[in-house]
Motif scaffolding. Structure first.
Motif, PDB file in Angstrom:
ATOM      1  N   ARG A 371      -4.778 132.203  33.699  1.00 15.11           N
ATOM      2  CA  ARG A 371      -3.786 131.419  32.945  1.00 15.11           C
ATOM      3  C   ARG A 371      -2.499 132.207  32.777  1.00 15.11           C
ATOM      4  O   ARG A 371      -1.394 131.667  32.983  1.00 15.11           O
ATOM      5  CB  ARG A 371      -4.358 131.073  31.570  1.00 15.11           C
ATOM      6  N   ASP A 372      -2.613 133.489  32.416  1.00 17.57           N
ATOM      7  CA  ASP A 372      -1.422 134.302  32.172  1.00 17.57           C
ATOM      8  C   ASP A 372      -0.616 134.524  33.443  1.00 17.57           C
ATOM      9  O   ASP A 372       0.624 134.539  33.415  1.00 17.57           O
ATOM     10  CB  ASP A 372      -1.825 135.643  31.549  1.00 17.57           C
ATOM     11  N   ILE A 375       1.409 131.480  34.065  1.00 18.14           N
ATOM     12  CA  ILE A 375       2.566 131.434  33.163  1.00 18.14           C
ATOM     13  C   ILE A 375       3.689 132.326  33.698  1.00 18.14           C
ATOM     14  O   ILE A 375       4.865 131.941  33.714  1.00 18.14           O
ATOM     15  CB  ILE A 375       2.166 131.867  31.738  1.00 18.14           C
ATOM     16  N   GLU A 379       7.349 130.914  34.466  1.00 15.88           N
ATOM     17  CA  GLU A 379       8.358 131.100  33.428  1.00 15.88           C
ATOM     18  C   GLU A 379       9.139 132.411  33.495  1.00 15.88           C
ATOM     19  O   GLU A 379      10.138 132.559  32.794  1.00 15.88           O
ATOM     20  CB  GLU A 379       7.690 130.976  32.052  1.00 15.88           C
ATOM     21  N   THR A 565       8.995 125.807  23.233  1.00 14.30           N
ATOM     22  CA  THR A 565       8.387 124.985  24.279  1.00 14.30           C
ATOM     23  C   THR A 565       7.673 125.766  25.376  1.00 14.30           C
ATOM     24  O   THR A 565       6.807 125.205  26.052  1.00 14.30           O
ATOM     25  CB  THR A 565       9.470 124.115  24.946  1.00 14.30           C
ATOM     26  N   ASP A 567       5.115 128.172  27.379  1.00 14.05           N
ATOM     27  CA  ASP A 567       3.726 128.622  27.204  1.00 14.05           C
ATOM     28  C   ASP A 567       3.636 130.125  26.975  1.00 14.05           C
ATOM     29  O   ASP A 567       2.666 130.605  26.376  1.00 14.05           O
ATOM     30  CB  ASP A 567       2.910 128.257  28.451  1.00 14.05           C
ATOM     31  N   HIS A 570       3.092 130.591  23.362  1.00 11.74           N
ATOM     32  CA  HIS A 570       2.180 129.754  22.571  1.00 11.74           C
ATOM     33  C   HIS A 570       0.758 129.674  23.105  1.00 11.74           C
ATOM     34  O   HIS A 570      -0.094 129.082  22.452  1.00 11.74           O
ATOM     35  CB  HIS A 570       2.762 128.337  22.456  1.00 11.74           C
ATOM     36  N   GLU A 571       0.483 130.277  24.246  1.00 10.40           N
ATOM     37  CA  GLU A 571      -0.863 130.193  24.795  1.00 10.40           C
ATOM     38  C   GLU A 571      -1.805 131.245  24.227  1.00 10.40           C
ATOM     39  O   GLU A 571      -3.002 131.200  24.475  1.00 10.40           O
ATOM     40  CB  GLU A 571      -0.809 130.308  26.325  1.00 10.40           C
ATOM     41  N   ARG A 603       7.242 122.136  17.825  1.00 13.80           N
ATOM     42  CA  ARG A 603       6.857 122.088  19.228  1.00 13.80           C
ATOM     43  C   ARG A 603       5.953 120.904  19.527  1.00 13.80           C
ATOM     44  O   ARG A 603       6.021 120.297  20.581  1.00 13.80           O
ATOM     45  CB  ARG A 603       6.143 123.390  19.605  1.00 13.80           C
TER      46      ARG A 603
END
Length: 606
Positions: A371-372, A375, A379, A565, A567, A570-571, A603
């Motif tokens: 997941r990271d 991201i 981003e 907004t 991730d 906020h993840e 958010r």
């Protein structure tokens, strides 16, 4: 220890060897051209040249220096021994800059020299780190000493090399030279320099400079703070100019500044100003690769002056995007809320950005790692991402803590290359941790993301598309086909049947040579296929009418709502906490300045 090898004691050979380490099959990892020059080899060669210039052994002694970087040059002890004997001289065999993963290879190289009654001394991070952090000398170092190998801990500046050379010449090499409690000043010390023929064995004819040693931070996985100290020591602008000019005079104009964090060198501006004067004022074609922290962009004029001085590649200690993991490793200086601004600023100035990312912090899972990485791809405007296992390196606080508790660590130092798992993880099984590491590489270097990186580069007027492509291929091919970490990779792998690790059987030539030659042909075919595919991709990008209009989230200008907004923030619980700390700091600054604060964006409602 007897050292005389002939009737003529007026010849002394200082053989300086930077060893490599073994691959999983027991063969030294070697290339026709290696990727990164050895700064220790350059420093020791410079110090040795100074010993020769000052005639430390006397005016009647012919002091001869021989340098070997085993990552790009085969070391043949029998030939070296014959060279020493044929000249009728004496010698010191110095195995230098030996990291933990290189210690087994260093000991194996020492064996034939010891049999020939030649003195051998090993120095580097493994010896220094163990002596700095462990209550007792570990078994591998003790065993090497029992073989007759001398150990050197600390740094050889301040004429400390004189002592070792004299002792070797007189046949009185001590079992241990320990300078860990007396780290020397670097100012005015001899320039680090390698012979031109040695530099040509490095990809891009790259040499190295260290302008500072030591680090004030407290990262638990780091060995530098315990080997080079937490109080930084620096070279002067005059030292830097001398190194650059001496190298440039022999045709070397590309340098890797090996300081772990050049941005924290308190003399950075003076050093960069000197380089700017040389580069812009005299037209010297010089270029640099540096290592910095994630807050370097906050230093006024740092990035502007660095790129004017010729910095084109930047290694950044990103390490992780989960603040909880960073805090667990005492890497408190990394602020994920600064990552985007930092990378965008380097990008705006045309620098190629590399970031190190550690896999295996306590909070990591297979799922969170993938997941990271996704991201990051989406981003952060990062070019090259390189992954490492969280490794308890001897000399680090992590290693010291595990050793004190008697917790298992792999006893084979050859595996401590950050590319192998050598410990257990609190959440993941050994298999899961290894799978997560490999998945991280595979997730980042997909064909789709490689194209995205190239499109981002092509959209930048200062972007260097060809350089970015070759660098991506270097990293992808090293990991995917060579099975080594890209930082220890090179061009065209070399293997020699007779050089296999001590204790492992020599392979049958009917097995070894077909496997080596056939494997090389297959890899070259895969290299060519990928190169042609990506070149086609680059050509299409270059010819695209909207090349300079390409935009995605990572390279888009910052938005007012991005902290609410993205991730990245906020993840993870740590990301939320980091954002809360940033807001508190901003409120405090605004109140002190009398600025009214606006309520945060919701958010969930956006």
């Amino acid at each position: 220890m007897a050292t005389t090898t002939g009737p003529n004691p007026a010849v002394f050979h200082f053989v300086i060897i930077k060893p490599t380490h073994y691959d999983d099959d027991g063969y030294p990892i070697q290339w026709v051209k290696s990727a990164i020059p050895s700064n220790t080899l350059a420093c020791l060669n410079g110090l040795a040249e100074d010993v020769r210039r000052r005639q430390v052994l006397g005016a009647d002694v012919d002091f001869r220096i021989h340098t070997y970087d085993e990552t790009n040059r085969r070391v043949r002890p029998r030939q070296i021994i014959e060279m020493i004997r044929s000249s009728g001289g004496r010698a010191l065999i110095g195995l230098v800059g030996v990291q933990s993963n290189q210690f087994p290879r260093a000991v194996d190289l020492a064996r034939p020299f010891l049999e020939a009654k030649l003195p051998v001394c090993i120095g580097g991070f493994h010896v220094s780190g163990c002596l700095a952090m462990l209550p007792e000398i570990p078994a591998d170092i003790r065993a090497a000493q029992e073989m007759g190998i001398s150990m050197f801990a600390g740094e050889a500046e301040d004429k400390r090399l004189d002592l070792v050379v004299r002792d070797a010449f007189n046949g009185k090499l001590a079992p241990l030279y320990n300078f860990m409690n007396d780290l020397p000043s670097l100012e005015g010390e001899p320039a680090s320099i390698l012979p031109r023929e040695q530099v040509r064995r490095t990809s891009g004819s790259l040499s190295s400079i260290d302008l500072g040693r030591g680090c004030p931070y407290q990262c638990s996985f780091c060995t530098i703070i315990n080997v080079q100290g937490r109080k930084s020591r620096f070279r002067s602008p005059d030292d830097l100019e001398r190194v650059v000019r001496e190298n440039y005079a022999q045709g070397v104009g590309r340098f890797f500044i090996t300081d772990d964090n050049f941005a924290r060198n308190k003399h950075w501006e003076e050093l960069l100003d000197r380089l700017i004067a040389i580069r812009e004022g005299e037209g010297l074609n010089i270029g640099f690769t540096i290592q910095v922290d994630t807050l370097s962009h906050k230093i006024p004029n740092f990035i502007e002056k660095a790129t004017r001085a010729g910095v084109r590649r930047v290694f950044i200690g990103l390490e992780n995007i989960n603040p909880d993991n960073l805090l667990a490793a005492n890497k408190r200086q990394n602020k994920i809320t600064e990552y985007r601004a930092m990378l965008q600023k380097w990008r705006e100035h045309g620098a190629l950005t590399y970031a190190g990312y550690i896999i295996g912090f306590p909070g990591d899972t297979k799922e969170s790692i993938k997941r990271d990485v996704e991201i990051i791809k989406r981003e952060l405007p990062l070019d090259i991402l390189e992954f490492f296992f969280l490794t308890p390196l001897p000399g680090s606080e992590d290693h010291k803590g595990l050793a004190a508790k008697g917790i298992w660590m792999d006893p084979d130092m050859n595996k401590y290359d950050l590319n192998h798992r050598v410990a257990h993880h609190p959440k993941m099984s050994d298999k899961e941790w290894e799978e997560a590491y490999h998945a991280a590489w595979q997730t980042y270097y997909t064909p789709e993301h490689i194209e995205t990186i190239l499109r981002r580069t092509a959209a930048n007027k200062l972007g260097r598309l060809s350089t970015t492509l070759t660098t991506i291929l270097w990293f992808y091919l090293a990991y995917s086909y060579e099975g080594v970490h890209p930082l220890e990779a090179g061009a065209f792998r070399l293997k020699f049947r007779a050089d296999r690790r001590y204790g492992m059987p020599r392979e049958n030539p009917l097995i070894f040579y077909p496997k080596y030659v056939g494997g090389t042909v297959v890899k070259l075919a895969k290299y060519l296929a990928l190169y042609l595919k990506t070149k086609k991709m680059v050509k299409a990008i270059e010819q695209s009418p909207d090349r300079y209009n390409y935009l995605d989230l990572a390279i888009a200008p910052p938005r007012d709502d991005e902290f609410e907004t993205l991730d990245l923030y906020h993840e993870t619980d740590g990301g939320e906490d980091a954002l809360a700390r940033k807001r508190r700091d901003e409120i405090i600054r605004d109140k002190s300045a009398g600025v009214p604060t606006a309520p945060p964006i919701n958010r969930l409602a956006s």
